[in-house]
Each structure stands twice: as structure tokens, then as C-alpha cells.
Write an enzyme that holds these catalytic residues in place. Structure first.
Site, PDB file in Angstrom:
ATOM      1  N   ARG A 194      14.818  39.142  31.258  1.00  0.00           N
ATOM      2  CA  ARG A 194      14.407  37.785  31.653  1.00  0.00           C
ATOM      3  C   ARG A 194      14.786  36.846  30.528  1.00  0.00           C
ATOM      4  NH1 ARG A 194      12.284  37.043  27.438  1.00  0.00           N
ATOM      5  NH2 ARG A 194      11.457  35.090  28.243  1.00  0.00           N
ATOM      6  N   GLY A 195      14.609  35.538  30.771  1.00  0.00           N
ATOM      7  CA  GLY A 195      15.033  34.546  29.775  1.00  0.00           C
ATOM      8  C   GLY A 195      16.405  34.034  30.175  1.00  0.00           C
ATOM      9  N   ALA A 196      16.579  32.700  30.055  1.00  0.00           N
ATOM     10  CA  ALA A 196      17.754  32.044  30.635  1.00  0.00           C
ATOM     11  C   ALA A 196      19.091  32.642  30.178  1.00  0.00           C
ATOM     12  CB  ALA A 196      17.690  30.558  30.301  1.00  0.00           C
ATOM     13  N   ARG A 199      17.384  35.142  40.769  1.00  0.00           N
ATOM     14  CA  ARG A 199      16.314  34.244  40.315  1.00  0.00           C
ATOM     15  C   ARG A 199      16.835  32.811  40.412  1.00  0.00           C
ATOM     16  NH1 ARG A 199      12.963  35.459  35.049  1.00  0.00           N
ATOM     17  NH2 ARG A 199      11.440  34.168  36.142  1.00  0.00           N
ATOM     18  N   ASP A 210      15.075  26.540  30.799  1.00  0.00           N
ATOM     19  CA  ASP A 210      15.829  27.331  31.773  1.00  0.00           C
ATOM     20  C   ASP A 210      16.851  26.476  32.509  1.00  0.00           C
ATOM     21  OD1 ASP A 210      14.255  30.067  31.840  1.00  0.00           O
ATOM     22  OD2 ASP A 210      12.860  28.430  31.562  1.00  0.00           O
ATOM     23  N   ASN A 220      11.201  24.356  32.177  1.00  0.00           N
ATOM     24  CA  ASN A 220      10.887  25.501  31.311  1.00  0.00           C
ATOM     25  C   ASN A 220       9.636  26.177  31.860  1.00  0.00           C
ATOM     26  OD1 ASN A 220      11.547  27.071  28.971  1.00  0.00           O
ATOM     27  ND2 ASN A 220       9.733  26.262  27.980  1.00  0.00           N
TER      28      ASN A 220
END
Ligand code: MRU
Length: 377
Positions: free
Chosen positions: A57-59, A100, A246, A257
Site C-alpha cells: 500500500r502507499g501511493a 485501488r 495519494d 491523502n
């Protein structure tokens, strides 16, 4: 970044690719901080699932994962017919793009890969270019984070107390991170400071991931409940806020975000505390004209109604079974339901500056500086 397991420090990237097995290698983030494990996804569908289920996960990290996933799908194609290959690639792209919705890095990364593939004329050439382009994206993500560190380190002075939200650390990127990059750079310059990590309910990325990273990096920190920041600000115990994003709109300076970021920005403005957002160029969306149009992911209500944790003693181990058991506990009233929006949008007037690899900009100056910031028509 280096991960110390037992007494041994080893360097890891969050996302890598194994060309021999055509698999994407990921740190299994759902197990942290209790267990450190690398997992492999064997085909692009499994890679998309790993994004949806937040193994990764995480942009920036999901951007690199999608770029590798596209290369993985391209390399799995058998045959020489370019039309059939292109149709196959469209389907791989769409599967990964829908994994996502909020972080734009995922689509930006795959568009980069596709653009570079088009310079090849045969299927074999395009397959080779896909992997080279995915590697380029991952390496560029690291370089961007390092540059953010160089530009952002001057904002941190010895003695400061810095608040961050969620995890915009190296686990959220290929390495280094964005919100954490100025911290790591300031630490390397010998500055001494303290970090407050918002717990970041419902998935607790601050308590589990950012706190783990900072502990690995030996940066003094405390985890605070999401509701505690206002109190600390009011008492003069927070000097600076740095968060990630994000999706940042290049035309308006609005910042999507992790849910709760907007609340912290309002509080920071009320207490005149500088509020910075750190982003690589792949997080900029040059198309959307209004923050209201950013797709906000709604996740399962169980994340709000309960929590995951580990019961029992559970030392950090590399790929060994844990001694404690990862468990979900129901917290909320059994008959109640929940809403679970994953992100919010902070307006530009609440943001002091956007730390980018090309320097620090006022949010409403992104568009004016678009050429420096990688905008291409
Ligand atoms: O839902 P996540 O954990 O993928 O959330 C994304 C984030 O990591 C945060 O919003 C972060 O602050 C943005 S920077 C990667």
C-alpha cells in the site's frame, strides 16, 4: 532502507521484480511490525489482488507494483501477434488500474510504461521495454524521494516536534519515502528532533508502519491517538506537520491523502503551525479540475468496527512463523454498521507548501510551474 532483524541490518526495497520467475516481490505490510516477510505474486491478477488487499500500500509503492504488474502481464504473453498482444495488455492495464481508486500513481506509472513500450515494434521488443520501463519507474521513485529529502530537510531544525499522518515512509514508496524523507535527511545532517505519528485509524498505518520505520531508523518518536493532535498543538508541542499524498491536483493544489489529513490541516492552520505535503511527481494529477471529483475509496466497514493486532509475545522475525497470532477483534457494538472513507481532500489554503523533487512550491503555484514538475501534454 535498512531493516535490522536480530543483529543483522539488510537493505530492502518495498517492491522489486524477479525476472527469472516473472514475479513481483513485496514486503507483506499487513504483518508489520510483528513479522517481516517477503511474498511473491506469480501473475498480474495476483499482483492486482495484493494491491487491493493491501499486502502493498502507499501511493508510490502501488505505482511501482502496478508498473511491474504490467510488465509481468506483458511478459506472460505467448506469441508474436501484436494486435492480440495489445488487447491482452489493455486487459492487464484495466485489471491493475481498478485495484485501488484514489492514488493516481498507479495509473501514471502504467501510462509511463505503456508510452515507453510503444517504441518497440515487435511483441518481444515491447515485452523487454515493459520491464525496463517498470525498473525506470521504480528507480525514479527512489530518486524523487531522495530529492524531497534534500529540499525538505531545511524545514526541520534541532529541537522540533514534527507530526506526520498515516505512512508516507519508505514502505509507501520503493525506498526512502516522502513525508519521512526530510526526517531521514535531517537526521543524516545531525539534527535532533522528535516525531509524533498519528495512529491513523482504521488501519493504523501510523502506529504499525511509520512507528516501525522510525524505530528501525532510530528516530525518537511517540505514537498518538488520532484525536490527540489538537491537544498537543494547543499546548505548543507540535512545531511542524509533514504528510504525504495519494493524489495532488496540479491545477488547484488540492491534496487527497489518508482520512484525517484534512482535520489535521484545519487544526494546524488554527494554531499557525506550518503544514507541508511531500510528493513525487507521479502523485500529481494534471487532469482533474476539482478535488470533489477525486475518487475516494470506501473500504469495508469491518476496518472501523474492529481492529487487527497480535496476541502474545511476537518477536520480529524474517519469514518464520510468528509466535503470536494475528487476530481481528470486534470493538464496536455488534448490531452497528460503519462508514469507512479511506481518504479526504485538503484545500490549498490550508497547505504551507508542497515539497517536490523539484523544490518546495505553494500549492496554487503547481500549475504555473508545471513544466518543471513534469507536466507533458
Ligand atoms: O491506504 P494506504 O495505506 O495505501 O494509504 C495511502 C497512504 O499511504 C497515505 O495516504 C500516505 O499518507 C500517502 S503517501 C503514500
Amino acid at each position: 532502507m535498512n531493516v535490522t532483524i536480530g543483529h543483522r541490518a539488510e537493505h530492502f526495497r518495498t517492491v522489486t521484480f524477479n525476472a527469472g520467475t516473472n514475479s513481483v516481490q513485496l514486503i507483506e505490510q499487513r504483518l508489520l511490525p510483528h513479522e517481516f516477510q517477503i511474498v511473491a505474486t506469480k501473475d498480474y491478477r495476483a499482483t492486482a489482488r495484493a494491491i487491493t488487499e493491501m499486502v502493498v500500500r502507499g501511493a508510490g509503492a502501488i505505482g511501482a507494483t502496478a508498473a511491474y504488474g504490467l510488465a509481468q502481464g506483458a511478459r506472460a504473453f505467448r506469441g508474436t501477434n501484436l494486435d492480440r498482444f495489445t488487447r491482452h495488455l489493455d486487459s492487464v492495464f484495466n485489471t491493475l488500474a481498478s485495484a485501488r481508486p484514489t492514488a493516481v500513481d498507479l495509473v501514471n506509472a502504467m501510462q509511463d510504461v505503456r508510452r515507453q513500450m510503444l517504441t518497440g515494434v515487435t511483441v518481444a521488443e515491447q515485452q523487454a521495454l515493459a520491464l525496463a520501463a517498470a525498473e525506470d519507474f521504480a528507480n525514479e521513485d527512489v530518486r524523487h524521494c531522495e530529492a524531497i529529502g534534500r529540499h525538505g530537510a531545511r524545514l526541520i531544525r534541532t529541537g522540533m516536534r514534527v507530526l506526520t499522518h498515516c505512512n508516507a515512509g519508505w514502505l509507501a514508496f520503493v525506498d526512502v519515502g516522502t513525508a519521512t524523507a526530510p526526517m531521514y535527511a535531517a537526521q543524516a545532517q545531525g539534527k535532533k528532533f522528535h516525531v509524533f505519528c498519528d495512529e491513523t485509524r482504521p488501519r493504523s498505518q501510523g502506529a504499525s508502519l511509520t512507528a516501525w520505520e522510525l524505530a528501525q531508523q532510530k528516530i525518537p518518536h511517540h505514537v498518538i491517538a488520532d484525536n490527540a493532535a489538537g491537544h498537543l498543538m494547543q499546548r505548543g508541542e507540535i512545531d511542524l506537520v509533514i504528510v504525504g499524498s495519494d493524489r495532488t491536483l496540479g491545477r488547484t493544489g488540492e491534496v487527497a491523502n489518508k482520512i484525517g489529513t484534512y482535520t489535521k490541516a484545519v487544526l494546524a492552520a488554527r494554531h499557525r503551525i506550518p503544514f507541508y505535503v511531500a510528493i513525487p511527481l507521479s502523485t500529481i494529477d494534471w487532469n482533474l479540475k476539482r478535488g470533489f471529483d477525486i475518487p475516494i475509496e470506501e473500504r469495508h466497514e469491518d476496518e472501523v468496527l474492529g481492529a487487527w493486532g497480535v496476541a502474545g509475545k511476537n518477536p520480529l522475525r524474517k519469514s518464520a512463523a510468528t509466535s503470536g497470532k494475528r487476530t481481528y477483534v470486534r470493538v464496536a457494538n455488534p448490531e452497528s454498521h460503519a462508514r469507512n472513507p479511506g481518504f479526504d481532500v485538503t484545500p490549498p489554503e490550508l497547505i504551507t507548501g508542497i515539497i517536490t523533487p523539484a523544490g518546495v512550491f505553494k500549492p496554487n503555484a503547481l500549475w504555473k510551474n508545471r513544466l518543471k514538475l513534469g507536466f507533458s501534454v
